[in-house]
Design an enzyme around this catalytic site. Structure first.
Site, PDB file in Angstrom:
ATOM      1  N   CYS A 173     -31.467  44.029   0.101  1.00  0.00           N
ATOM      2  CA  CYS A 173     -31.679  43.822   1.537  1.00  0.00           C
ATOM      3  C   CYS A 173     -32.648  44.876   2.086  1.00  0.00           C
ATOM      4  O   CYS A 173     -33.835  44.829   1.784  1.00  0.00           O
ATOM      5  CB  CYS A 173     -30.355  43.799   2.290  1.00  0.00           C
ATOM      6  SG  CYS A 173     -30.509  43.065   3.931  1.00  0.00           S
ATOM      7  N   HIS A 191     -27.483  39.799  -0.464  1.00  0.00           N
ATOM      8  CA  HIS A 191     -26.490  40.827  -0.823  1.00  0.00           C
ATOM      9  C   HIS A 191     -25.644  40.359  -2.021  1.00  0.00           C
ATOM     10  O   HIS A 191     -24.518  39.899  -1.836  1.00  0.00           O
ATOM     11  CB  HIS A 191     -25.576  41.127   0.370  1.00  0.00           C
ATOM     12  CG  HIS A 191     -26.180  42.034   1.379  1.00  0.00           C
ATOM     13  ND1 HIS A 191     -26.159  43.408   1.260  1.00  0.00           N
ATOM     14  CD2 HIS A 191     -26.842  41.765   2.534  1.00  0.00           C
ATOM     15  CE1 HIS A 191     -26.767  43.953   2.303  1.00  0.00           C
ATOM     16  NE2 HIS A 191     -27.189  42.984   3.088  1.00  0.00           N
ATOM     17  N   GLU A 236     -24.011  42.064  -4.074  1.00  0.00           N
ATOM     18  CA  GLU A 236     -22.768  42.838  -4.217  1.00  0.00           C
ATOM     19  C   GLU A 236     -21.619  42.208  -3.445  1.00  0.00           C
ATOM     20  O   GLU A 236     -20.462  42.396  -3.785  1.00  0.00           O
ATOM     21  CB  GLU A 236     -22.998  44.307  -3.815  1.00  0.00           C
ATOM     22  CG  GLU A 236     -22.921  44.624  -2.332  1.00  0.00           C
ATOM     23  CD  GLU A 236     -24.127  44.157  -1.522  1.00  0.00           C
ATOM     24  OE1 GLU A 236     -25.062  43.567  -2.107  1.00  0.00           O
ATOM     25  OE2 GLU A 236     -24.124  44.379  -0.293  1.00  0.00           O
TER      26      GLU A 236
END
Ligand SMILES: [Mn+2]
Length: 246
Positions: A114, A217, A219
């Site tokens: 990001c 994102h 994660e």
């Protein structure tokens, strides 16, 4: 021993509670969990303007994650701020840029996420749109208002890329939490993921084994999405296989 993956920390001013008025160093837990799940040792790296400390970080880590956070100041790429630019943190911009320069010098694997994807591009000479509306008035919704683990929009992956090798698909679903985007790509990078409105959602450095940015994102999705988890495994593997001696 397991490889140590540094995660660049963000910083924010506490606005409520007992510690109101104090700066806090942080990363979201999903970064930490994703590195642990991938078999690495996560190490949070607080921002500093001390180059000796940054070089000290580099001596410890085997790979680097550039985490999300504030908007990047346009002064970092010689543009003036426009009205739709959000909150910035120049000290973090300078920190992240120095981290990229030092990590590149040492040939460390880098995963930019990001803001990290954007600052990776800026650190190596690229530019950004300060808001997606400055790119076009016909763009997709990139500010997700549902569960962060779920798909918001799709991106097209290019063949001959790390992302395509991992996902083995030409279109994948990603989440989306950004209003900035890459404008001019830095020298040495190729575009590896694009959304249907032309936003650059993935980049890879052509001269390095693993210097990669994603605008989404992973994660946040890696607990429920095997391929997103594989992206972190690929980072840890790149750290394991890195034979460059600085
Ligand atoms: Mn997006």
């Amino acid at each position: 021993m397991k490889k140590i993956i540094g995660i660049s920390a963000g910083q924010y001013l506490m606005k409520d509670g007992v510690f109101s008025g104090f700066d806090r160093t942080y990363v979201n837990q999903d970064y930490v969990r994703s590195i642990i799940d991938a078999g690495g040792i996560p190490l949070i790296l607080p921002l500093t303007d001390d180059i000796d400390i940054i070089r000290g970080y580099m001596d410890i880590i085997d790979g680097l994650v550039l985490s999300g956070g504030h908007d990047v100041s346009p002064l970092m790429y010689n543009e003036q701020p426009k009205p739709k630019l959000g909150p910035i943190l120049v000290s973090r911009d300078l920190f992240d840029i120095q981290m990229v320069e030092e990590a590149m010098e040492r040939h460390l694997p880098i995963l930019g996420i990001c803001r990290g994807h954007q600052i990776l591009n800026v650190a190596l000479g690229g530019t950004l749109y300060q808001d997606l509306s400055y790119k076009s008035d016909d763009i997709l919704k990139h500010n997700q208002e549902q569960d962060p683990r779920t798909v918001s929009h799709e991106v097209k992956l290019t063949s001959n890329s790390i992302l395509f090798d991992l996902f083995k698909a030409h279109r994948i679903g990603v989440n989306s939490y950004h209003h900035l985007a890459i404008k001019d790509l830095a020298d040495g990078f190729k575009i590896t993921a694009v959304s249907d409105d032309g936003v650059i959602e993935g980049i890879e450095h052509v001269d390095r084994d693993f210097v990669l940015g994603v605008q989404w994102h992973p994660e946040m999705m890696s607990s429920v999405d095997k391929e997103m988890a594989m992206l972190f495994k690929a980072l840890v593997e790149a750290a394991e296989e890195n034979s460059y001696e600085s």
